[in-house]
Design a protein around this motif. Sequence first.
Motif, short mmCIF file in Angstrom:
data_model
loop_
_atom_site.label_atom_id
_atom_site.label_comp_id
_atom_site.label_asym_id
_atom_site.label_seq_id
_atom_site.Cartn_x
_atom_site.Cartn_y
_atom_site.Cartn_z
N SER A 173 0.67 -1.38 0.00
CA SER A 173 -0.16 -0.09 0.11
C SER A 173 0.84 1.13 -0.11
CB SER A 173 -0.90 -0.09 1.25
OG SER A 173 -0.26 0.17 2.55
N ASN A 174 2.23 1.18 0.17
CA ASN A 174 3.19 2.50 0.16
C ASN A 174 2.89 3.11 1.80
OD1 ASN A 174 4.15 1.76 -2.28
ND2 ASN A 174 3.09 3.29 -3.15
N THR A 175 1.88 2.78 2.58
CA THR A 175 1.95 3.26 3.69
C THR A 175 2.05 2.48 4.92
OG1 THR A 175 -0.74 3.05 3.91
CG2 THR A 175 0.45 5.09 2.97
N ALA A 176 2.16 0.91 4.65
CA ALA A 176 1.95 -0.14 5.55
C ALA A 176 2.69 -1.35 4.64
CB ALA A 176 0.94 -0.25 6.22
N PHE A 177 3.03 -2.22 5.37
CA PHE A 177 3.44 -3.49 4.74
C PHE A 177 2.47 -4.66 5.29
CE2 PHE A 177 7.78 -1.43 4.99
CZ PHE A 177 7.91 -1.38 3.72
N ALA A 182 2.02 -6.11 9.26
CA ALA A 182 3.07 -6.13 9.74
C ALA A 182 3.62 -5.03 10.42
CB ALA A 182 4.01 -6.95 9.02
N PHE A 183 3.45 -3.80 9.73
CA PHE A 183 3.99 -2.64 10.10
C PHE A 183 3.50 -1.48 9.41
CE2 PHE A 183 7.46 0.81 9.35
CZ PHE A 183 7.48 0.95 10.69
N ARG A 184 3.17 -0.54 10.39
CA ARG A 184 2.46 0.91 9.95
C ARG A 184 3.25 2.04 10.85
NH1 ARG A 184 -1.82 2.13 6.88
NH2 ARG A 184 -2.89 0.06 7.37
N SER A 225 6.84 8.25 7.67
CA SER A 225 5.15 8.20 7.55
C SER A 225 4.55 8.81 6.31
CB SER A 225 4.35 8.71 8.99
OG SER A 225 4.81 10.12 9.06
N SER A 226 5.47 9.38 5.55
CA SER A 226 4.91 10.40 4.46
C SER A 226 4.50 9.51 3.09
CB SER A 226 6.06 11.39 3.90
OG SER A 226 7.07 10.96 3.49
N ALA A 227 4.41 8.13 3.37
CA ALA A 227 4.30 7.27 2.29
C ALA A 227 5.18 6.59 1.59
CB ALA A 227 3.05 7.79 1.37
N ASP A 228 5.07 5.98 0.71
CA ASP A 228 6.18 5.15 -0.14
C ASP A 228 7.22 4.54 0.58
OD1 ASP A 228 5.49 6.03 -2.85
OD2 ASP A 228 6.65 7.81 -2.98
N LEU A 229 6.56 3.63 1.32
CA LEU A 229 7.40 2.44 2.07
C LEU A 229 7.52 1.39 1.02
CD1 LEU A 229 6.22 3.97 4.54
CD2 LEU A 229 6.15 1.55 5.49
N TRP A 230 9.12 1.03 1.00
CA TRP A 230 9.29 0.04 -0.03
C TRP A 230 9.88 -1.16 0.20
CZ3 TRP A 230 11.63 3.74 -4.51
CH2 TRP A 230 10.67 4.60 -5.17
N ALA A 231 9.76 -2.14 -0.86
CA ALA A 231 10.60 -3.36 -0.57
C ALA A 231 11.10 -3.97 0.95
CB ALA A 231 12.10 -3.00 -1.34
N SER A 232 9.91 -4.26 1.63
CA SER A 232 10.25 -4.80 2.94
C SER A 232 11.01 -6.29 2.69
CB SER A 232 8.99 -5.24 3.73
OG SER A 232 8.05 -6.14 3.06
N GLU A 233 11.86 -6.70 3.56
CA GLU A 233 12.50 -7.78 3.74
C GLU A 233 12.93 -8.18 5.37
OE1 GLU A 233 16.21 -10.41 1.75
OE2 GLU A 233 15.47 -8.68 0.92
#
Length: 583
Positions: free
Chosen positions: A91-95, A112-114, A122-130
Amino acid sequence: MRKPKRLLIGLLCLALCLTAFVGCGKTDEVVLELGKHYSDQIDDFAAGKYDADLFRINQYGMPKVADPSILVVDDERSAYNGKVLVSGTTSNTAFDMFVTEDFVTYKFAATAFRPHASSWGSSADLWASEYIYDKENGLYYLFYSAQNKYVTAQKVTRTLNVAVAEKPEGPYLEYNEYALRQEAAELGVEVTQAEVDEAVKRPRYDYDEFLKYDIQNLYSDATLKPDFFAAIDPHPFVDPKTGDKYLYFCRDGAAGINHTWLYGVKMTDWATPQYDTLTRMFCTDDGGYESAGNPTTEGPQMTYNPSNGKYYLTFSVNDYNKSDYCVAQAVGNAPLGDGQDTFVKIKRDKGGLIMDSGDTNGKVSGSGHHSFFNYKGQMYAIYHRHSNPATGGTQRELAVDTVTWVTNPDNLPVLHMNGCTTTLQPAVHSPYTNLALDATVTASGSYANLEAINDGAFITHAYDNWLKEFEANGESATVKFAFGEYRTIAGIMLYNSIDPDKTFDEVTAIKIHTRVDGKPVTYVIHNLAFDPSMIEGSNAAVKGSAAVAAFKPVEADCVEIVIDRKYSNQDVLAVSEVVILGK
């Protein structure tokens, strides 16, 4: 060209032979009839129906997850123990996490994470969780990148961070908050919201320290600022030789900068980089994979090969929006190489490309950013591809294919993926595995490259034509797979040749040496057909397609496969791989 021919398989009748011998010798023969005793999956596959205990398919309509990572859960603390959790850019705001048992059906498991509203990211664009599980402390670590809303774009646009949880599904806390709460618990005091807000105003990793130890003048771009260090796509790796921890990532090309680069750094622990070990892994545009004007290198994954003691860094190149987004590999002698730029990219014609949507006739587009995982003794890659292969773009979803090691023309082991596939493949979750890999294989008749028939690799790209295929180069050839004991088998797959001049319509015979009431009996499947929809123009087989037989499980100690040119005018018939599903 093959002579047009189709046998009426459904009219196969019972045939008996009078002589009986043990094992792969002559025994009573019982012909298995299509529809009564076995299915060749042609109609079922075309209708989207098949034996899901044996097979699966990379179908479209999977969760819209890009840059996927995976956790095979072995933790009684988790509600998902024994299952598989998949996450990535959603969603780019959470994983979000999805749970699967079969890699065909995925269900939402958890967010899992917000980040907190006060967080730097917190400004969006959360990318590529590992994710990675640390056995030393029993904690799970989530690595990701996000925009830092408290830092100007001139200095950095994206920053790496790490979060922590006690369960694989979370909830994860940013490391700075987690450390704050751990310290407060030890002191027996309460944590205030104001303290949390202050802790999460900055990421754990210090980009100023990365910049301090960076190699200068990396880019030819005049727009590069001397204090610019943006980073994405973090990948944690534990060296199996030493137990040392490393973090790899991409120094992002942003704010008009055209290049991206891969870096690695040794970690004291997952929260503490040894900044003075920061290493650029290789030059970006020296491998011949990148399209003109787009020297992008991202999505790193590190793999160790114990057979030669070398380290393999895989990475994505080109624009993720475009069809030519793909994955290549480089090799080095140590996790960070022997110095700057000492990982060497392997050339395309030497097996350098692992994953590529070319040669799929438009069925797949943009196959890229990936994670490797092992499941029931088999290595796999989970990766994303465009949801609409005709248009590409930002909508991407999940796919999975098998990975193996092969030896390239330079006698170097390289990673090879059997894909990208859109055809029927062995099920990931099945209790059945590929018995052909460990069988004793012999052959008679006129043939070549016997070792290629069960090496675990089938060919899906023309540039991998240095990989060998088994060839029946005379009138007939018979291949025998002996198991040394009776094993339960329920399916057989024969992968067609990548060479249009060596493809064929059907396998002459499959003989399954079994026993009935203690008496040796041979079950025979005559003229097992390849799905005609899997033969495209100029006799080319759809890459990764197989003739497939599924039947009621039987005890067998040997399987024979007969291939001949009786009904074909091809000079040579080739099989890329044989899979025997058993246990």
